[in-house]
Scaffold this active site. Structure first.
Site, short mmCIF file in Angstrom:
data_model
loop_
_atom_site.label_atom_id
_atom_site.label_comp_id
_atom_site.label_asym_id
_atom_site.label_seq_id
_atom_site.Cartn_x
_atom_site.Cartn_y
_atom_site.Cartn_z
N ASN A 33 0.85 -1.20 0.00
CA ASN A 33 0.00 0.00 0.00
C ASN A 33 0.88 1.25 0.00
OD1 ASN A 33 0.62 -0.82 2.69
ND2 ASN A 33 -1.07 0.36 3.54
N GLU A 37 0.33 5.18 0.71
CA GLU A 37 -0.61 6.20 1.18
C GLU A 37 -0.16 7.59 0.75
OE1 GLU A 37 -1.09 5.50 5.41
OE2 GLU A 37 -2.29 3.69 5.01
N CYS A 72 -4.02 0.71 -2.62
CA CYS A 72 -3.91 -0.52 -1.84
C CYS A 72 -2.84 -1.44 -2.42
CB CYS A 72 -5.23 -1.28 -1.84
SG CYS A 72 -6.56 -0.47 -0.96
N GLU A 92 -3.01 -4.56 -3.20
CA GLU A 92 -3.50 -5.43 -4.27
C GLU A 92 -3.42 -4.72 -5.62
OE1 GLU A 92 -4.88 -4.78 -1.38
OE2 GLU A 92 -6.10 -6.45 -0.63
N CYS A 95 -10.39 -4.66 -0.37
CA CYS A 95 -11.49 -3.69 -0.32
C CYS A 95 -12.32 -3.81 -1.60
CB CYS A 95 -10.96 -2.27 -0.15
SG CYS A 95 -10.26 -1.57 -1.67
N CYS A 117 -10.53 -2.88 -4.88
CA CYS A 117 -9.56 -3.89 -5.31
C CYS A 117 -10.25 -5.15 -5.83
CB CYS A 117 -8.62 -4.25 -4.16
SG CYS A 117 -7.45 -2.91 -3.79
N1 THU Z 1 -5.23 -1.63 2.51
C1 THU Z 1 -4.64 -2.40 1.54
O1 THU Z 1 -3.59 -2.04 1.00
N2 THU Z 1 -5.25 -3.56 1.20
C2 THU Z 1 -6.36 -4.08 1.81
O2 THU Z 1 -6.79 -5.17 1.47
C3 THU Z 1 -7.02 -3.31 2.87
C4 THU Z 1 -6.50 -1.95 3.12
C5 THU Z 1 -4.54 -0.41 2.96
C6 THU Z 1 -5.10 0.88 2.49
C7 THU Z 1 -4.56 1.82 3.56
O3 THU Z 1 -3.25 2.23 3.19
C8 THU Z 1 -4.45 0.98 4.81
O4 THU Z 1 -4.55 -0.36 4.36
C9 THU Z 1 -5.53 1.25 5.83
O5 THU Z 1 -6.76 1.23 5.27
#
Ligand code: THU
Length: 127
Positions: A41, A43, A52, A54, A87, A90
């Site tokens: 991920n 941010e 994310c 994925e 999510c 994704c």
């Molecule tokens: N996140 C992912 O990268 N993948 C997931 O399956 C769930 C959430 C990340 C997004 C964000 O950077 C952090 O988790 C918190 O939501």
């Protein structure tokens, strides 16, 4: 195959840029051609710009190989050891490139595997 994917997901998790949530996620995908890609991920201070793990893995595969890829399996790992399924956004992106994909993730009651259509019933497709 599952173990290899999960190991790759754990490894790439360390590269996550997650200073806002402090929730580090890694994902690895296996393509039907046998190739593996991984992503974490990423941010942003403007929270909505977050990508994310994925989608990072999938976009990296497309960038490397082009759009004619088929995802066979996806593994997701996080550094909190908590339930973490892909999510909604994704799921739709996985479905685009892997309508028959299997997803390995941490469910509420432990490790779980599910077909993408269980996670995303009636996913959207054009044509
Ligand atoms: N996140 C992912 O990268 N993948 C997931 O399956 C769930 C959430 C990340 C997004 C964000 O950077 C952090 O988790 C918190 O939501």
């Amino acid at each position: 195959m599952r173990k290899k994917l999960e190991q790759a997901a754990v490894k790439v998790m360390k590269n996550a840029h997650a200073p806002y949530s402090n929730f580090h996620v890694g994902a690895a995908i296996l393509l039907t051609n046998g190739k593996m890609f991984s992503g974490c991920n990423v941010e942003n201070a403007s929270y909505g710009m977050t990508n994310c793990a994925e989608r990072t893995a999938i976009f990296s595969a497309v960038a490397q190989l082009g759009p004619k890829i088929e995802i066979q399996a996806v593994a997701v790992a996080n550094d909190h050891g908590v339930a973490c399924s892909p999510c909604g956004a994704c799921r739709q992106v996985i479905y685009e490139f892997g309508p028959d994909a299997t997803i390995f993730f941490q469910g509420a009651a432990g490790p779980k595997q599910a077909h993408i259509t269980e996670l995303l019933p009636e996913g959207f497709r054009l044509q």
